[in-house]
Structure formats: structure tokens, C-alpha cells
Enzyme design. Structure first.
Site, PDB file in Angstrom:
ATOM      1  N   THR A 177    -116.605 103.276 144.440  1.00 31.47           N
ATOM      2  CA  THR A 177    -115.449 103.995 143.889  1.00 31.47           C
ATOM      3  C   THR A 177    -115.754 105.445 144.185  1.00 31.47           C
ATOM      4  OG1 THR A 177    -114.839 102.474 142.096  1.00 31.47           O
ATOM      5  CG2 THR A 177    -114.480 104.787 141.655  1.00 31.47           C
ATOM      6  N   GLY A 229    -118.440 101.339 138.526  1.00 29.87           N
ATOM      7  CA  GLY A 229    -119.190 100.178 138.052  1.00 29.87           C
ATOM      8  C   GLY A 229    -118.216  99.079 137.684  1.00 29.87           C
TER       9      GLY A 229
HETATM   10  N1  ASP Z   1    -114.940 100.565 138.897  1.00 32.92           N
HETATM   11  C1  ASP Z   1    -114.442  99.942 140.086  1.00 32.92           C
HETATM   12  C2  ASP Z   1    -113.592  98.773 139.697  1.00 32.92           C
HETATM   13  O1  ASP Z   1    -113.996  98.000 138.841  1.00 32.92           O
HETATM   14  C3  ASP Z   1    -115.489  99.482 141.035  1.00 32.92           C
HETATM   15  C4  ASP Z   1    -116.726 100.296 141.158  1.00 32.92           C
HETATM   16  O2  ASP Z   1    -116.772 101.445 140.789  1.00 32.92           O
HETATM   17  O3  ASP Z   1    -117.709  99.797 141.656  1.00 32.92           O
HETATM   18  O4  ASP Z   1    -112.568  98.587 140.284  1.00 32.92           O
END
Ligand code: ASP
Length: 317
Positions: A177, A229
Site C-alpha cells: 500500500t 497491513g
Molecule cells: N491495507 C491494505 C489492504 O488491506 C493492504 C496492505 O497495506 O498491505 O487493502
């Protein structure tokens, strides 16, 4: 009015182990982080708004193949890209968000355009794409977002799914992200986040990045937060809003508030990280994974970037 300006970014907590990319590739990723910081800082240094700064910083990372947002976004289970993004203005609590869009080159700019319009706050799917097209933003084919590296991640996640080892996948295989937080000379805070979600996510799945209060939050006098995350947990804990509330109601410092929320997330054995800026310009960038693409500019205008523990000084902004 304050004299302090501040900017911090992240490019996701799904960082590969150091050994998996060449030194040249790591250098390129750090250069992309530095370019993002310089784009945002140039706006803040001229007295521009925190909102414009976080948009500019996120756009650079959306355009880079190194991060899971815009070009380089993760594939969903059908081998397509569905993108989520949001932006929030801490001065007014205005916000704009898009979920599951497929054709907007820079979803963060569409989120800002929606915020400027004022209502609705969040648009999903085809309606989000149509809004951006109407606004005259850059539209692309869905394949524009594809990269070889993400295609390999999808193939490996499909195999893991078949053999039942999906939960053992590395953070890098799954996540990423991008996000930015800023404090401008007027003392206003802003946050923005943009993502492709996680590799092999079900069609229609929406993460925390477009959910105001979860993956993105900004409120003057408290803090600005952008998370990365496992989004399902960021939504449950309302991570951005929770950190702001710990500051407002428990009088915690930004670092203590962020650490407390990250500790709660970590109990679920999920990868998580965030960047946050306090009302005084304090910056934190905690994570519980092997690394997190991140960077910030210190008040003297020096760019700092990092992928793992070591922080590199990348010169003047
Ligand atoms: N937070 C993002 C999501 O769940 C993914 C990530 O940051 O790894 O879509």
C-alpha cells in the site's frame, strides 16, 4: 500558523527480504521513495497545503512499479486490479474515497476531486471510474497496472491456495500500500492512502485504505495517519481514529498511541505498519514486519528513506 512543516510516507509493509532483490533494485525503490518525498515537500516548502502535498507524494508512488498501488498494484483472484484510495483534510474533516476502481491511473487524485465536490464521500466500482472520467482525470486500461513481479505473486498465491499454505505466504507476496501524511505551514494535517489490496483477494473485497478512520485519518490538533497491513484488522480497530482518540482523550504522545495500537494489531499475528504525524510535526513510522518502505523529511529539509532497519540519508529535499 506554525513554522513547522512535516512529511512522512510509506510504501507498504510488504517489503521483500533484502536478499530477494538486487542492490540496483533496492536503490531504485529508495530513489522512488525519495522522489515521492521531494514532490510533497516542494509543495509544503512553498506554503502549499498538506492535502496537495500528500496527493503529490502518493501519485509518485502510484506511478512507480515498486509499490502496490497504481502501476504495480496486486492482482485479485481473477487476475485483475481493483484499487482503493482515500484522502482526508484534517482542517475540515472533509474526505474523499474510492473503492474497487479499475481504470483510474491515480486513484488518490480522484479521491481528492471527490473530496472537493463534498458529497458523496465514498464511491465504489464503476461509479468511481465514471466520476474520475467525468472529472477529466487520466484513465487507463486495467492492464496498465500489471507488472511481472505481481503476476508471479499471483501465481504463487494460487499454488499456495491449492496446497493449503496461503496463510504462510510472506508479507511481500501478499501486501503493500502507499500512503503519506503531512503538516503544512498553516498548521493543517492531511493523510492519503492508495492500494491494490492484497494478492489473490476476492473480487469486490474492499480493504481499510478507503475507509476513513481505519487506513486513513487526519484531524487538526491530533494527528494524521496512513496505514498498511491486513486491512480487515485496521477496519476492526479503526486504527487511524483510535490513534487520534488516544491522543485526544488519554493524552498519549503520538509515538505511545501508535505503539499501543500496533501492539494490539500484532496480537493477531498480522503484518502491520503506519506512518503518522502529530499536530506539532512529530513523525513516527512503526511496523511489525521485516521491513516497511518508508521515508520522511526532517525539519531541516533532509530526506530519509528506508526499506528495512537501516535508514539512508538521501540529501536535501
Ligand atoms: N491495507 C491494505 C489492504 O488491506 C493492504 C496492505 O497495506 O498491505 O487493502
Amino acid at each position: 500558523m506554525t513554522d513547522t512543516i512535516a512529511l512522512a510516507i510509506h510504501g507498504g509493509c510488504g517489503t521483500l527480504p533484502l536478499s530477494e532483490l538486487s542492490e540496483a533494485e533496492w536503490t531504485e525503490a529508495r530513489a522512488a521513495l525519495a522522489a515521492s518525498l521531494r514532490a510533497g515537500w516542494a509543495i509544503l516548502a512553498k506554503g502549499g497545503s498538506a492535502v496537495d502535498a500528500v496527493e503529490a507524494a502518493v501519485r509518485v508512488m502510484e506511478d512507480s512499479p515498486h509499490f502496490n498501488a497504481g502501476h504495480g498494484a496486486a492482482f485479485n483472484s481473477e487476475g485483475e486490479h481493483e484499487l482503493d484510495a482515500s484522502i482526508m483534510d484534517g482542517a475540515t474533516l472533509a474526505a474523499g474515497a474510492l473503492a474497487g476502481v479499475r481504470r483510474i491511473r491515480n486513484p488518490v487524485s480522484a479521491a481528492k476531486a471527490l473530496m472537493r465536490r463534498g458529497d458523496p464521500l465514498l464511491l465504489a466500482g464503476a461509479a468511481g471510474d465514471a466520476f474520475a472520467a467525468q472529472e477529466g482525470l487520466d484513465m487507463v486500461e486495467n492492464a496498465y497496472f500489471s507488472t511481472e513481479r505481481r503476476r508471479k505473486s499471483l501465481a504463487s498465491m494460487k499454488i499456495r491456495e491449492l496446497v493449503g499454505t496461503a496463510t504462510e505466504a510472506s508479507e511481500a507476496e501478499k501486501h503493500g500500500t502507499v500512503g503519506a501524511v503531512a503538516l503544512d505551514r498553516q498548521g493543517h494535517l492531511a493523510a492519503a492512502t492508495s492500494t491494490g489490496g492484497y494478492t489473490n483477494k476476492p473480487v469486490g473485497r474492499v480493504g481499510d485504505s478507503p475507509i476513513i478512520g481505519a487506513g486513513t485519518y487526519a484531524r487538526d490538533g491530533r494527528c494524521a495517519v496512513s496505514g498498511t497491513g491486513k486491512g480487515e484488522y485496521f477496519i476492526r480497530y479503526c486504527v487511524g481514529h483510535e490513534i487520534a482518540s488516544l491522543i485526544a482523550y488519554k493524552d498519549l504522545a503520538l509515538d505511545a498511541a501508535s505503539a499501543a495500537v500496533l501492539a494490539e494489531l500484532s496480537e493477531h499475528k498480522i503484518g502491520a505498519g503506519l506512518v503518522a504525524i502529530g499536530a506539532d510535526g512529530a513523525i513516527v513510522a512503526p511496523y511489525n514486519t521485516e521491513g516497511m518502505y518508508r521515508g520522511w523529511v526532517t525539519p531541516d529539509g533532509i530526506v530519509h528513506v528506508a526499506t528495512h532497519a537501516q535508514v539512508e540519508i538521501a540529501g536535501a529535499a
